[in-house]
Design an enzyme around this catalytic site. Structure first.
Site, PDB file in Angstrom:
ATOM      1  N   GLN A  85       0.030   4.827   7.316  1.00 51.70           N
ATOM      2  CA  GLN A  85       0.610   5.970   6.609  1.00 51.70           C
ATOM      3  C   GLN A  85      -0.464   6.795   5.913  1.00 51.70           C
ATOM      4  O   GLN A  85      -0.445   8.036   5.941  1.00 51.70           O
ATOM      5  CB  GLN A  85       1.631   5.468   5.587  1.00 51.70           C
ATOM      6  CG  GLN A  85       2.317   6.576   4.788  1.00 51.70           C
ATOM      7  CD  GLN A  85       3.253   6.012   3.724  1.00 51.70           C
ATOM      8  OE1 GLN A  85       3.400   4.799   3.583  1.00 51.70           O
ATOM      9  NE2 GLN A  85       3.891   6.886   2.978  1.00 51.70           N
TER      10      GLN A  85
ATOM     11  N   GLU B 198      15.437  -0.136  -1.446  1.00 49.81           N
ATOM     12  CA  GLU B 198      16.156   1.124  -1.546  1.00 49.81           C
ATOM     13  C   GLU B 198      17.661   0.907  -1.497  1.00 49.81           C
ATOM     14  O   GLU B 198      18.152  -0.158  -1.104  1.00 49.81           O
ATOM     15  CB  GLU B 198      15.753   2.061  -0.393  1.00 49.81           C
ATOM     16  CG  GLU B 198      14.258   2.291  -0.275  1.00 49.81           C
ATOM     17  CD  GLU B 198      13.905   3.431   0.668  1.00 49.81           C
ATOM     18  OE1 GLU B 198      14.802   4.239   0.995  1.00 49.81           O
ATOM     19  OE2 GLU B 198      12.734   3.514   1.082  1.00 49.81           O
TER      20      GLU B 198
END
Length: 392
Positions: A222, A183
Site C-alpha cells: 500500500q 471495522e
C-alpha cells in the site's frame, strides 16, 4: 404429527430475541437458505414463515422488500422463536455451514475514525498536520473490490506485490507488513437509482443492518502504490465479513450522539437525528486480546457516509456493502490496526509471550463486538475471523 419444541436460550446469551441477526446457512446435508440466530440455534426462516423468499442462498431479495417488510418479519420471527416451534426449523449453530449472507455488488471503504486518521497522519507525515485539509469536511472513502469480500472463517493467503526498498526503488515478493483493520460494515437493503441522492434522514429507509468487517491490508504494498490514486493491491486481495447481519432494529439501545464535528458539515451532511453507535469491539490475535476499539468515538456517522457516497448520483443496490474504516480510540489498547498498535513496526505487541508487530503465517485474528440491548442486556454482532496462509 409435527414435532414441536422450545428453543433454550441462556440468560447471558448475546443472541436473545432482542437481537435476531440474519445469515445464510446450510444444514449438514442441504442447500443454503436464510436463517436467524437465536441462542445457540439457527432457525430456518423458509420453514418457520412458510415463505420461499428465504429459501434462496442470499438475503438480497428480502432486503429489497424494504423497512415495512423488515419490521413485519422481525415481529413474526420474535413471536415464533419465543414460543413452540416446529423442530424441522431448528438447527444447532455448530452443525451448519455459513456463507456470505448477501451478494455484494459494490463495496466502499471509508476512513471515518478521527483517532485512526490522526494516528496514521502522525506516522506518515511526522512533520506535518496529521489530518489532511479535507478530512473534517467529508467522509473520505474509496471503492474496494466486492469480489474478494469473503465470509468469516475463510483462510487468507499472504498477498504478493511491489514493495519499496530503502533505496527508493521497488522489489517484488510477499508482503512483510500484513495488517488488519477492525471495522463495522453497513448492508444496503433498498437501493437507489442512478442520479438519486440519499439524504441523512433516509438512512434507516435504505440500510438494513450491520456486520463486522476486517479489511486486511498489506502496508508495504500500500505504501508504495497508493499515491496519487489511493489503495489498490494492498487492500483488494481480501476483506472478511461476519456471517451474521444485525438489523438496525436491534441497535435501538446503542444509538448515541456523535462526539462532535468542527467545523459544522455542509448542509447535505447534517443530521436531524444522530446515528452514533455505542459498540465495543474486541480484537484477538492468536486468542490473546490485544485491542478494544470503541465505535462510539467515530467522527463520521453511517448516515453521513451514505449521504456522501450518493451525493454525486451514484446508485446503490440491495446487498451493497460500505464500511467505516478502522475503528480506533485515543488509547494504545484501543487501536484497531496493527500498524497503529506497533506504531509502524517500531513498538512490539505482546502476543502469547512473543514480541510481534505484523501478521505472520499461521496467525489467526478474530474480531467480536457487543452493544447495549433491551432490559440492560448486551447483544452480540457475531465475529469476523481469518487465519493467514503462506503466499502462493
Amino acid at each position: 404429527m409435527t414435532d414441536l419444541l422450545r428453543i433454550e436460550i441462556a440468560d447471558d446469551s448475546l443472541f436473545g430475541p432482542e437481537n435476531l441477526p440474519y445469515g445464510v446457512f446450510a444444514p449438514a446435508a442441504g442447500d443454503f437458505r436464510a436463517g436467524v440466530r437465536i441462542g445457540d440455534s439457527v432457525v430456518d426462516l423458509a420453514v418457520l414463515l412458510d415463505d420461499s423468499t428465504f429459501a434462496q442462498p442470499t438475503l438480497n431479495a428480502f432486503l429489497a422488500q424494504g423497512p415495512g417488510r423488515w419490521r413485519e418479519v422481525r415481529d413474526r420471527v420474535r413471536d415464533g422463536v419465543t414460543g413452540e416451534i416446529t423442530a424441522a426449523a431448528v438447527h444447532s449453530v455448530d452443525s451448519v455451514r455459513l456463507k456470505l449472507p448477501v451478494t455484494i455488488g459494490d463495496y466502499v471503504d471509508f476512513y471515518a475514525s478521527i483517532d485512526h486518521a490522526t494516528n496514521l497522519g502522525r506516522l506518515l507525515r511526522p512533520d506535518g498536520e496529521p489530518l489532511l485539509p479535507n478530512w473534517r469536511h467529508l467522509p473520505v472513502g474509496y471503492h474496494g473490490r466486492s469480489g474478494t469480500v469473503v465470509v468469516s472463517g475463510t483462510e487468507i493467503a499472504r498477498p504478493t506485490g511491489q514493495r519499496r526498498t530503502p533505496s527508493g526503488t521497488p522489489d517484488f515478493g510477499p508482503t512483510k507488513r500484513l495488517d488488519i483493520e477492525a471495522e463495522l460494515g453497513f448492508v444496503i437493503g433498498v437501493g437507489s437509482e442512478l442520479g438519486e441522492r440519499i439524504p441523512t434522514e433516509e438512512f434507516a429507509e435504505h440500510v438494513f443492518g450491520v456486520a463486522l468487517v476486517n479489511d486486511w491490508s498489506a502496508r508495504d504494498i500500500q505504501g508504495w502504490e497508493y499515491q496519487p490514486l489511493g489503495p489498490f493491491l494492498g487492500k483488494s486481495f481480501a476483506t472478511s465479513m461476519a456471517a451474521w447481519v444485525t438489523p438496525l432494529a436491534a441497535l435501538r439501545e446503542a444509538r448515541v450522539p456523535l462526539p462532535g464535528q468542527d467545523p459544522e458539515p455542509l448542509p447535505y451532511l447534517r443530521e436531524r437525528e444522530s446515528w452514533g453507535l455505542d459498540l465495543d469491539l474486541a480484537v484477538r490475535w492468536n486468542g490473546e486480546l490485544v485491542a478494544t476499539p470503541p465505535y462510539r468515538r467515530m467522527y463520521w456517522s453511517p448516515a453521513q457516509m451514505l449521504a456522501h457516497l450518493t451525493v454525486n448520483g451514484a446508485s446503490t443496490r440491495p446487498g451493497d456493502l460500505y464500511a467505516s474504516g478502522t475503528i480506533s480510540g485515543p488509547e494504545r489498547d484501543q487501536r484497531g490496526s496493527f500498524m497503529e498498535l506497533s506504531w509502524g513496526g517500531s513498538e512490539s505487541v505482546a502476543v502469547n509471550g512473543e514480541k510481534r508487530t505484523f501478521l505472520e503465517d499461521g496467525d489467526e485474528v478474530v474480531i467480536t463486538a457487543t452493544a447495549p440491548g433491551a432490559d440492560g442486556r448486551r447483544i452480540g454482532l457475531g465475529e469476523v475471523g481469518g487465519r493467514i496462509l503462506p503466499a502462493r
